[in-house]
Motif scaffolding. Structure first.
Motif, PDB file in Angstrom:
ATOM      1  N   LEU A 151       0.864  -1.301  -0.125  1.00 53.26           N
ATOM      2  CA  LEU A 151       0.020  -0.016  -0.017  1.00 53.26           C
ATOM      3  C   LEU A 151       0.964   1.271  -0.046  1.00 53.26           C
ATOM      4  O   LEU A 151       0.417   2.358  -0.655  1.00 53.26           O
ATOM      5  CB  LEU A 151      -0.814   0.060   1.319  1.00 53.26           C
ATOM      6  CG  LEU A 151      -2.166   1.055   1.102  1.00 53.26           C
ATOM      7  CD1 LEU A 151      -3.087   0.556  -0.110  1.00 53.26           C
ATOM      8  CD2 LEU A 151      -2.970   0.910   2.374  1.00 53.26           C
ATOM      9  N   ASP A 152       1.915   1.422   0.749  1.00 53.14           N
ATOM     10  CA  ASP A 152       2.737   2.373   0.737  1.00 53.14           C
ATOM     11  C   ASP A 152       3.598   2.723  -0.735  1.00 53.14           C
ATOM     12  O   ASP A 152       3.717   4.096  -0.912  1.00 53.14           O
ATOM     13  CB  ASP A 152       3.868   2.357   1.870  1.00 53.14           C
ATOM     14  CG  ASP A 152       4.918   1.173   1.786  1.00 53.14           C
ATOM     15  OD1 ASP A 152       4.521   0.069   0.811  1.00 53.14           O
ATOM     16  OD2 ASP A 152       6.087   0.841   2.119  1.00 53.14           O
ATOM     17  N   ILE A 153       4.036   1.774  -1.383  1.00 51.09           N
ATOM     18  CA  ILE A 153       4.208   1.775  -2.562  1.00 51.09           C
ATOM     19  C   ILE A 153       3.113   2.487  -3.595  1.00 51.09           C
ATOM     20  O   ILE A 153       3.697   3.382  -4.412  1.00 51.09           O
ATOM     21  CB  ILE A 153       4.941   0.643  -3.149  1.00 51.09           C
ATOM     22  CG1 ILE A 153       6.125   0.263  -2.358  1.00 51.09           C
ATOM     23  CG2 ILE A 153       5.232   0.862  -4.514  1.00 51.09           C
ATOM     24  CD1 ILE A 153       6.746  -1.235  -2.752  1.00 51.09           C
ATOM     25  N   VAL A 154       1.877   1.906  -3.585  1.00 54.55           N
ATOM     26  CA  VAL A 154       0.913   2.528  -4.342  1.00 54.55           C
ATOM     27  C   VAL A 154       0.856   3.876  -4.082  1.00 54.55           C
ATOM     28  O   VAL A 154       0.693   4.612  -4.848  1.00 54.55           O
ATOM     29  CB  VAL A 154      -0.427   1.615  -3.929  1.00 54.55           C
ATOM     30  CG1 VAL A 154      -1.651   2.489  -4.832  1.00 54.55           C
ATOM     31  CG2 VAL A 154      -0.257   0.514  -4.419  1.00 54.55           C
ATOM     32  N   LEU A 158       1.248   7.039  -6.789  1.00 53.31           N
ATOM     33  CA  LEU A 158       0.340   8.014  -7.145  1.00 53.31           C
ATOM     34  C   LEU A 158       0.630   9.397  -6.715  1.00 53.31           C
ATOM     35  O   LEU A 158       0.377  10.175  -7.639  1.00 53.31           O
ATOM     36  CB  LEU A 158      -1.091   7.416  -6.415  1.00 53.31           C
ATOM     37  CG  LEU A 158      -1.673   6.252  -6.896  1.00 53.31           C
ATOM     38  CD1 LEU A 158      -2.952   5.851  -5.870  1.00 53.31           C
ATOM     39  CD2 LEU A 158      -1.997   6.216  -8.393  1.00 53.31           C
ATOM     40  N   GLN A 159       1.317   9.606  -5.791  1.00 52.46           N
ATOM     41  CA  GLN A 159       1.649  10.893  -5.228  1.00 52.46           C
ATOM     42  C   GLN A 159       2.666  11.501  -6.139  1.00 52.46           C
ATOM     43  O   GLN A 159       2.597  12.757  -6.538  1.00 52.46           O
ATOM     44  CB  GLN A 159       2.271  10.809  -3.675  1.00 52.46           C
ATOM     45  CG  GLN A 159       2.676  12.355  -3.011  1.00 52.46           C
ATOM     46  CD  GLN A 159       3.241  12.095  -1.695  1.00 52.46           C
ATOM     47  OE1 GLN A 159       3.391  11.140  -1.189  1.00 52.46           O
ATOM     48  NE2 GLN A 159       2.805  13.350  -1.186  1.00 52.46           N
ATOM     49  N   LEU A 160       3.669  10.730  -6.586  1.00 50.24           N
ATOM     50  CA  LEU A 160       4.613  10.957  -7.764  1.00 50.24           C
ATOM     51  C   LEU A 160       4.057  11.432  -8.924  1.00 50.24           C
ATOM     52  O   LEU A 160       4.369  12.556  -9.434  1.00 50.24           O
ATOM     53  CB  LEU A 160       5.469   9.864  -7.740  1.00 50.24           C
ATOM     54  CG  LEU A 160       6.478   9.916  -8.774  1.00 50.24           C
ATOM     55  CD1 LEU A 160       7.673  11.285  -8.499  1.00 50.24           C
ATOM     56  CD2 LEU A 160       7.518   8.960  -9.146  1.00 50.24           C
ATOM     57  N   LEU A 161       3.097  10.695  -9.354  1.00 52.25           N
ATOM     58  CA  LEU A 161       2.551  10.963 -10.759  1.00 52.25           C
ATOM     59  C   LEU A 161       1.636  12.099 -10.512  1.00 52.25           C
ATOM     60  O   LEU A 161       1.382  12.829 -11.623  1.00 52.25           O
ATOM     61  CB  LEU A 161       1.939   9.791 -11.127  1.00 52.25           C
ATOM     62  CG  LEU A 161       2.921   8.556 -11.683  1.00 52.25           C
ATOM     63  CD1 LEU A 161       2.022   7.356 -12.045  1.00 52.25           C
ATOM     64  CD2 LEU A 161       3.716   9.186 -12.906  1.00 52.25           C
TER      65      LEU A 161
END
Length: 398
Positions: A151-154, A158-161
């Motif tokens: 979940l933290d990678i998701v 998403l935050q990066l994009l």
């Protein structure tokens, strides 16, 4: 395995000299490159079965893939050999194409689409991070699932994009809903879906129908999107959202400088495979697919149509609050005097009757024809786990 076919050799021989290098010289260079790539891949293949990480094996794999890309570029002798800077945010390729924001015509935008980024791979996350921070600020990104089961990678992805694009639209893939005891506290895949939805709501990532355009403002108070848990077959698989989407100016709508972007929840079902079975012994999908071990569906049978039907019902849970002025600009269903809350079939009918172009997407296939025939597949049971007839009907309704 890559080799030059006779037709490719003929094409090499028949092409004129380009860039100061004869076709014969380029052909020789291409053959030499692929020979080196083959040797590197053989080293990789020998090292891959090792249980311990092997830096030398990894190095050979990277060398093989780099050389294979170089070969693919060299053999296209009808085109100038391109560098690998086509995606580099610091290169001038995009500028030479007139695609930067300040050079594009006013009121225009682009919609990019990508899937299966699997950013739990360090290299993939580095590639995403390397995307320009400025070239896509007027544009939308469609992210069609399979980011990570962590979940933290998701959330980080998403935050990066979201920092690179004006809007990000996302729908989960099968990998995102794994419950393996790591990367998430969810006890089952429906809880995992709830957690993903909360992450998207917090970041402003869109998981339901919205319209998108470059001239966005809130002259009409904004369009509030939410989700109605009661409409999803009596269950609350996705949580309530208070996300507000900025609204296109009605004048933009008239000039069609906006479009609907519609993420679709979906899951596969085995009966999607309508082709006759092939002779031969192939492992069943329950053994070949990690999903049948990593996903948990309380009260539903993943071998039947239960899960696919449930996901389709989730698409009816979206609620769109439309001010009267915007509703009248977007739709053809007749004048509206007050703010309208659209949900369920009314929302989908409104999108279908709208004058705007519509882009829908999902992680899975809506039609069996989009998959190669079984006789061309390495694993002929693949059609059982890649598509949904429910999804096909949903797309058709748009």
């Amino acid at each position: 395995r890559i080799s030059l076919s006779n037709s490719e050799k003929t094409r090499f021989q028949g092409c004129e000299q380009r860039g100061g290098e004869s076709v014969s010289q380029r052909r020789t260079r291409a053959q030499h490159t692929i020979s080196k790539a083959t040797n590197s891949y053989e080293h990789f293949a020998r090292g891959k079965p090792l249980s311990a990480p092997n830096a030398a094996c990894r190095e050979e794999w990277e060398k093989a893939t780099t050389l294979a890309k170089e070969f693919a570029s060299n053999r296209n002798v009808d085109l100038p050999v391109q560098t690998n800077d086509w995606w580099n945010p610091e290169s001038n390729v995009e500028e030479s194409l007139g695609s930067t924001n300040h050079e594009r015509a006013a009121g225009t935008f682009r919609v990019f689409a990508i899937s299966d980024v699997h950013s739990d791979s360090e290299e993939n996350m580095e590639w995403l991070a390397g995307l320009s921070d400025k070239y896509y600020q007027n544009d939308a990104l469609i992210l069609a699932g399979d980011i990570s089961h962590h979940l933290d990678i998701v959330e980080a992805t998403l935050q990066l994009l979201s920092s690179k694009f004006k809007a990000v639209f996302y729908t989960p893939g099968n990998h995102d809903l794994w419950c393996t005891g790591e990367g998430s506290s969810a006890e089952d895949s429906l809880q995992k879906l709830q957690q993903l939805q909360k992450v998207c709501d917090r970041l402003g990532v869109h998981t339901g129908p919205q319209w998108f355009g470059p001239q966005l403002h809130t002259a009409f108070g904004g369009v509030t999107t939410a989700r109605d848990p009661s409409s999803a077959n009596g269950t609350s698989a996705i949580g309530q959202s208070d996300t507000t989407m900025e609204v296109c100016d009605p004048s933009d709508v008239v000039t069609s400088s906006a479009c609907w972007i519609v993420p679709l929840f979906s899951w596969y079902h085995l009966s999607f495979d309508s082709e006759p079975e092939l002779d031969g012994k192939y492992p069943p999908v329950t053994r070949a697919m990690t999903d049948f071990r990593a996903c948990k569906w309380p009260g539903m049978d993943p071998l039947q149509d239960d899960v696919a039907a449930h996901f389709d019902m989730l698409n009816k849970s979206h609620v769109l609050q439309l001010p009267a002025e915007v509703a009248n600009s977007l739709g053809r269903a007749g004048p509206v005097e007050h703010t309208t809350a659209l949900k369920g079939d009314a929302l989908w009918d409104f999108i279908a009757s709208s004058e705007l172009p519509c882009i829908s997407f999902s992680h899975f296939l809506p039609r069996i024809e989009l998959c190669p025939e079984k006789r061309f597949l390495r694993y002929p049971n693949l059609p059982k786990v890649i598509g949904s007839d429910f999804l096909g009907a949903r797309v058709q309704s748009l």
